[in-house]
Design a protein around this motif. Structure first.
Motif, PDB file in Angstrom:
ATOM      1  N   ALA A  20      -4.279  10.391   8.324  1.00 37.15           N
ATOM      2  CA  ALA A  20      -3.798   9.021   8.574  1.00 37.15           C
ATOM      3  C   ALA A  20      -2.402   8.805   8.002  1.00 37.15           C
ATOM      4  O   ALA A  20      -1.673   7.927   8.458  1.00 37.15           O
ATOM      5  CB  ALA A  20      -4.766   8.015   7.980  1.00 37.15           C
ATOM      6  N   ASP A  21      -2.014   9.614   7.002  1.00 31.43           N
ATOM      7  CA  ASP A  21      -0.672   9.484   6.425  1.00 31.43           C
ATOM      8  C   ASP A  21       0.415   9.818   7.436  1.00 31.43           C
ATOM      9  O   ASP A  21       1.566   9.420   7.267  1.00 31.43           O
ATOM     10  CB  ASP A  21      -0.517  10.384   5.198  1.00 31.43           C
ATOM     11  N   LYS A  23       0.401   8.939  10.597  1.00 31.54           N
ATOM     12  CA  LYS A  23       0.456   7.942  11.656  1.00 31.54           C
ATOM     13  C   LYS A  23       1.128   6.681  11.113  1.00 31.54           C
ATOM     14  O   LYS A  23       0.623   6.060  10.186  1.00 31.54           O
ATOM     15  CB  LYS A  23      -0.946   7.601  12.145  1.00 31.54           C
ATOM     16  N   ALA A  24       2.255   6.330  11.687  1.00 33.37           N
ATOM     17  CA  ALA A  24       2.962   5.130  11.249  1.00 33.37           C
ATOM     18  C   ALA A  24       2.373   3.906  11.940  1.00 33.37           C
ATOM     19  O   ALA A  24       2.172   3.906  13.146  1.00 33.37           O
ATOM     20  CB  ALA A  24       4.442   5.247  11.575  1.00 33.37           C
ATOM     21  N   GLU A  25       2.075   2.907  11.157  1.00 35.81           N
ATOM     22  CA  GLU A  25       1.584   1.650  11.712  1.00 35.81           C
ATOM     23  C   GLU A  25       2.760   0.711  11.915  1.00 35.81           C
ATOM     24  O   GLU A  25       3.716   0.717  11.142  1.00 35.81           O
ATOM     25  CB  GLU A  25       0.572   1.023  10.770  1.00 35.81           C
ATOM     26  N   ALA A  26       2.678  -0.097  12.943  1.00 32.43           N
ATOM     27  CA  ALA A  26       3.757  -1.037  13.244  1.00 32.43           C
ATOM     28  C   ALA A  26       3.845  -2.111  12.170  1.00 32.43           C
ATOM     29  O   ALA A  26       2.844  -2.509  11.580  1.00 32.43           O
ATOM     30  CB  ALA A  26       3.513  -1.682  14.602  1.00 32.43           C
ATOM     31  N   GLU A  27       5.065  -2.556  11.938  1.00 34.36           N
ATOM     32  CA  GLU A  27       5.292  -3.650  10.995  1.00 34.36           C
ATOM     33  C   GLU A  27       4.595  -4.911  11.524  1.00 34.36           C
ATOM     34  O   GLU A  27       4.564  -5.150  12.728  1.00 34.36           O
ATOM     35  CB  GLU A  27       6.788  -3.900  10.884  1.00 34.36           C
ATOM     36  N   PRO A  28       4.034  -5.714  10.619  1.00 29.78           N
ATOM     37  CA  PRO A  28       3.396  -6.948  11.084  1.00 29.78           C
ATOM     38  C   PRO A  28       4.390  -7.808  11.869  1.00 29.78           C
ATOM     39  O   PRO A  28       5.520  -8.000  11.422  1.00 29.78           O
ATOM     40  CB  PRO A  28       2.962  -7.649   9.788  1.00 29.78           C
ATOM     41  N   GLU A  51       2.255  -9.927   4.075  1.00 29.81           N
ATOM     42  CA  GLU A  51       1.779  -8.825   4.919  1.00 29.81           C
ATOM     43  C   GLU A  51       2.796  -7.697   4.981  1.00 29.81           C
ATOM     44  O   GLU A  51       2.437  -6.511   4.927  1.00 29.81           O
ATOM     45  CB  GLU A  51       1.507  -9.322   6.333  1.00 29.81           C
ATOM     46  N   TRP A  55       2.271  -3.892   3.777  1.00 31.16           N
ATOM     47  CA  TRP A  55       2.545  -2.834   4.756  1.00 31.16           C
ATOM     48  C   TRP A  55       3.549  -1.827   4.176  1.00 31.16           C
ATOM     49  O   TRP A  55       3.348  -0.614   4.276  1.00 31.16           O
ATOM     50  CB  TRP A  55       3.071  -3.471   6.038  1.00 31.16           C
ATOM     51  N   HIS A  59       2.963   2.237   3.225  1.00 27.47           N
ATOM     52  CA  HIS A  59       3.760   3.346   3.747  1.00 27.47           C
ATOM     53  C   HIS A  59       4.449   4.111   2.624  1.00 27.47           C
ATOM     54  O   HIS A  59       4.594   5.332   2.702  1.00 27.47           O
ATOM     55  CB  HIS A  59       4.769   2.846   4.784  1.00 27.47           C
ATOM     56  N   ARG A  62       1.925   6.498   1.294  1.00 22.71           N
ATOM     57  CA  ARG A  62       1.720   7.612   2.224  1.00 22.71           C
ATOM     58  C   ARG A  62       2.812   8.662   2.055  1.00 22.71           C
ATOM     59  O   ARG A  62       2.531   9.859   1.973  1.00 22.71           O
ATOM     60  CB  ARG A  62       1.730   7.120   3.667  1.00 22.71           C
TER      61      ARG A  62
END
Length: 84
Positions: A20-21, A23-28, A51, A55, A59, A62
């Motif tokens: 999971a580290d 995979k970048a998640e989108a900024e809120p 938030e 976030w 990151h 990670r």
């Protein structure tokens, strides 16, 4: 009869960072409610900033795990890439 010693163990497996580290998640997303003037808009923006802070810290953690893994494997890490 002799027995092999278990006093010193050598790590034989690589401890990879969690998948999971990578995979970048989108900024809120910025909430539309924050565009409204007044108390409700200010509260929506304050909640959004919280938030974004969470976030960003997620990151950061990670990247720190990935950098620690790279250093443990003696991989070349350019200065500045891992907070150096």
């Amino acid at each position: 009869m002799g027995a092999p010693s278990c006093g010193s163990r050598v790590e034989t497996r690589l401890a990879f960072p969690p998948a999971a580290d990578l995979k970048a998640e989108a900024e809120p997303p910025y909430p539309e409610a924050a565009l409204q003037p007044g108390k409700a808009g200010a509260e929506a923006e304050r909640a959004w900033w919280s938030e974004v802070l969470i976030w960003g810290r997620m990151h950061h953690d990670r990247v720190a795990r990935i950098c620690a893994w790279a250093r443990d494997l003696k991989m070349p890490v350019e200065p500045g890439q891992c907070g150096d």
